[in-house]
Design a protein around this motif. Structure first.
Motif, PDB file in Angstrom:
ATOM      1  N   SER A   1       0.465  -1.118   0.037  1.00 36.33           N
ATOM      2  CA  SER A   1       0.059  -0.033  -0.021  1.00 36.33           C
ATOM      3  C   SER A   1       0.864   1.480   0.107  1.00 36.33           C
ATOM      4  N   LEU A   2       0.368   2.505  -0.387  1.00 39.16           N
ATOM      5  CA  LEU A   2       0.884   3.395  -0.270  1.00 39.16           C
ATOM      6  C   LEU A   2       1.617   3.804   1.044  1.00 39.16           C
ATOM      7  N   ALA A   3       0.738   3.643   1.981  1.00 39.02           N
ATOM      8  CA  ALA A   3       1.241   3.952   3.341  1.00 39.02           C
ATOM      9  C   ALA A   3       2.352   2.958   3.864  1.00 39.02           C
ATOM     10  N   ASP A   4       2.455   1.977   3.426  1.00 40.20           N
ATOM     11  CA  ASP A   4       3.692   0.810   3.571  1.00 40.20           C
ATOM     12  C   ASP A   4       4.808   1.319   2.978  1.00 40.20           C
ATOM     13  N   ARG A   5       4.639   1.830   1.727  1.00 40.26           N
ATOM     14  CA  ARG A   5       5.795   2.405   0.752  1.00 40.26           C
ATOM     15  C   ARG A   5       6.493   3.613   1.665  1.00 40.26           C
ATOM     16  N   ILE A   6       5.498   4.660   1.934  1.00 39.31           N
ATOM     17  CA  ILE A   6       6.119   5.821   2.799  1.00 39.31           C
ATOM     18  C   ILE A   6       6.857   5.467   3.998  1.00 39.31           C
ATOM     19  N   GLU A   7       6.143   4.657   4.605  1.00 35.81           N
ATOM     20  CA  GLU A   7       6.782   4.227   5.773  1.00 35.81           C
ATOM     21  C   GLU A   7       8.251   3.284   5.710  1.00 35.81           C
ATOM     22  N   GLU A   8       8.066   2.607   4.771  1.00 34.08           N
ATOM     23  CA  GLU A   8       9.357   1.822   4.481  1.00 34.08           C
ATOM     24  C   GLU A   8      10.479   2.965   4.020  1.00 34.08           C
ATOM     25  N   TYR A   9      10.097   3.887   3.289  1.00 36.32           N
ATOM     26  CA  TYR A   9      11.179   5.003   2.694  1.00 36.32           C
ATOM     27  C   TYR A   9      11.538   5.695   3.727  1.00 36.32           C
ATOM     28  N   ILE A  10      10.693   6.041   4.700  1.00 43.37           N
ATOM     29  CA  ILE A  10      11.039   6.875   6.045  1.00 43.37           C
ATOM     30  C   ILE A  10      12.151   6.019   6.880  1.00 43.37           C
ATOM     31  N   LYS A  11      11.740   4.708   7.195  1.00 34.32           N
ATOM     32  CA  LYS A  11      12.478   3.961   7.809  1.00 34.32           C
ATOM     33  C   LYS A  11      13.913   3.777   7.300  1.00 34.32           C
TER      34      LYS A  11
ATOM     35  N   VAL B   1       0.901  11.744   4.126  1.00 34.88           N
ATOM     36  CA  VAL B   1       2.230  11.544   4.584  1.00 34.88           C
ATOM     37  C   VAL B   1       2.008  11.946   6.245  1.00 34.88           C
ATOM     38  N   THR B   2       1.416  12.747   6.488  1.00 30.56           N
ATOM     39  CA  THR B   2       0.659  13.204   7.961  1.00 30.56           C
ATOM     40  C   THR B   2       0.299  12.011   8.652  1.00 30.56           C
ATOM     41  N   TYR B   3      -0.795  11.280   7.962  1.00 37.89           N
ATOM     42  CA  TYR B   3      -1.311  10.046   8.455  1.00 37.89           C
ATOM     43  C   TYR B   3      -0.350   8.836   8.727  1.00 37.89           C
ATOM     44  N   VAL B   4       0.654   8.437   7.810  1.00 39.15           N
ATOM     45  CA  VAL B   4       1.771   7.679   8.010  1.00 39.15           C
ATOM     46  C   VAL B   4       2.387   7.912   9.426  1.00 39.15           C
ATOM     47  N   VAL B   5       2.850   9.066   9.559  1.00 40.38           N
ATOM     48  CA  VAL B   5       3.694   9.555  10.529  1.00 40.38           C
ATOM     49  C   VAL B   5       3.057   9.310  11.931  1.00 40.38           C
ATOM     50  N   ALA B   6       1.712   9.821  11.794  1.00 42.74           N
ATOM     51  CA  ALA B   6       0.995   9.803  13.158  1.00 42.74           C
ATOM     52  C   ALA B   6       0.717   8.513  13.345  1.00 42.74           C
ATOM     53  N   THR B   7       0.406   7.326  12.692  1.00 39.29           N
ATOM     54  CA  THR B   7       0.039   6.035  13.061  1.00 39.29           C
ATOM     55  C   THR B   7       1.142   4.918  13.137  1.00 39.29           C
ATOM     56  N   ARG B   8       2.259   5.526  12.462  1.00 39.84           N
ATOM     57  CA  ARG B   8       3.255   4.276  12.168  1.00 39.84           C
ATOM     58  C   ARG B   8       4.726   4.762  12.900  1.00 39.84           C
ATOM     59  N   PHE B   9       4.865   6.021  13.396  1.00 39.00           N
ATOM     60  CA  PHE B   9       5.940   6.395  13.872  1.00 39.00           C
ATOM     61  C   PHE B   9       5.702   7.161  15.493  1.00 39.00           C
ATOM     62  N   THR B  10       5.087   6.091  16.069  1.00 40.23           N
ATOM     63  CA  THR B  10       4.685   6.641  17.436  1.00 40.23           C
ATOM     64  C   THR B  10       5.816   6.084  18.609  1.00 40.23           C
ATOM     65  N   GLU B  11       5.401   6.684  19.699  1.00 40.72           N
ATOM     66  CA  GLU B  11       6.509   6.322  20.968  1.00 40.72           C
ATOM     67  C   GLU B  11       6.267   4.848  21.211  1.00 40.72           C
ATOM     68  N   LYS B  12       5.276   4.211  21.265  1.00 38.50           N
ATOM     69  CA  LYS B  12       5.217   2.871  21.181  1.00 38.50           C
ATOM     70  C   LYS B  12       5.968   1.733  20.324  1.00 38.50           C
ATOM     71  N   SER B  13       5.944   2.507  19.139  1.00 37.36           N
ATOM     72  CA  SER B  13       6.909   1.622  17.811  1.00 37.36           C
ATOM     73  C   SER B  13       8.413   2.176  17.980  1.00 37.36           C
ATOM     74  N   GLY B  14       8.658   3.154  18.846  1.00 39.87           N
ATOM     75  CA  GLY B  14      10.176   3.556  19.192  1.00 39.87           C
ATOM     76  C   GLY B  14      10.528   4.401  18.253  1.00 39.87           C
ATOM     77  N   TYR B  15       9.531   5.438  18.129  1.00 38.91           N
ATOM     78  CA  TYR B  15       9.859   6.863  17.497  1.00 38.91           C
ATOM     79  C   TYR B  15       9.142   8.051  18.010  1.00 38.91           C
ATOM     80  N   LEU B  16       9.987   8.898  18.114  1.00 41.57           N
ATOM     81  CA  LEU B  16       9.539  10.462  18.240  1.00 41.57           C
ATOM     82  C   LEU B  16       9.188  11.328  16.998  1.00 41.57           C
ATOM     83  N   SER B  17       8.049  12.015  17.172  1.00 44.96           N
ATOM     84  CA  SER B  17       7.911  12.591  15.646  1.00 44.96           C
ATOM     85  C   SER B  17       7.310  13.834  16.102  1.00 44.96           C
TER      86      SER B  17
END
Length: 142
Positions: free
Chosen positions: A4-14, A43-59
């Motif tokens: 999905s687009l969200a998966d690709r954006i997440e992978e790119y950011i990682k 992009v905002t959606y991906v950051v808000a849902t996949r780059f959280t403190e619980k998943s080990g990220y601060l945004s």
């Protein structure tokens, strides 16, 4: 299977974070949206849902012309908190060994610490465990 687009954006950011020496990136929301041919809100959606403190990220993000998204990996904070919690539990076990507290009191302390720490932000857990240990030591001096 097509991602999905969200998966690709997440992978790119990682990948960007992994390549970053400081384990932190700062990107323009509009540029990233343009790269993936999507709207900035995606992009905002991906950051808000996949780059959280619980998943080990601060945004952190700032909107507008000079807006950005800053994402930091905070895995070190998790390790520091884990070590602090272990040190605190070792301290409690030592109090049990020398019979300063009872088995029931030790179990209660560990339960309270574990449950209470769930409500503490990840980057503050190490401080929480250290403060709890110092408070317990101070109480025992009385």
């Amino acid at each position: 299977m097509k991602k999905s687009l969200a998966d690709r954006i997440e992978e790119y950011i990682k990948v960007l974070i992994a390549r970053s020496e400081a384990q932190q990136i700062e990107i323009q929301r509009a540029e990233l949206a343009e790269t993936f041919s999507c709207v900035p809100s995606q992009v905002t959606y991906v950051v808000a849902t996949r780059f959280t403190e619980k998943s080990g990220y601060l945004s952190e993000s700032r909107r507008g012309g000079k807006g950005f998204i800053r994402i930091s990996c905070c895995e070190l904070d998790k390790e520091a908190a884990r070590e602090s919690k272990q040190e605190l539990f070792i301290f409690i076990d030592r109090l049990l060994e020398v019979e300063i507290i009872s088995q029931k009191e030790g179990e209660m302390l560990k339960h309270v610490i574990s449950k209470s720490s769930q409500e503490v932000a990840q980057e503050q857990k190490s401080q929480f465990f250290d403060a709890f240990k110092f408070a317990l030591a101070d109480f025992l001096k009385k």
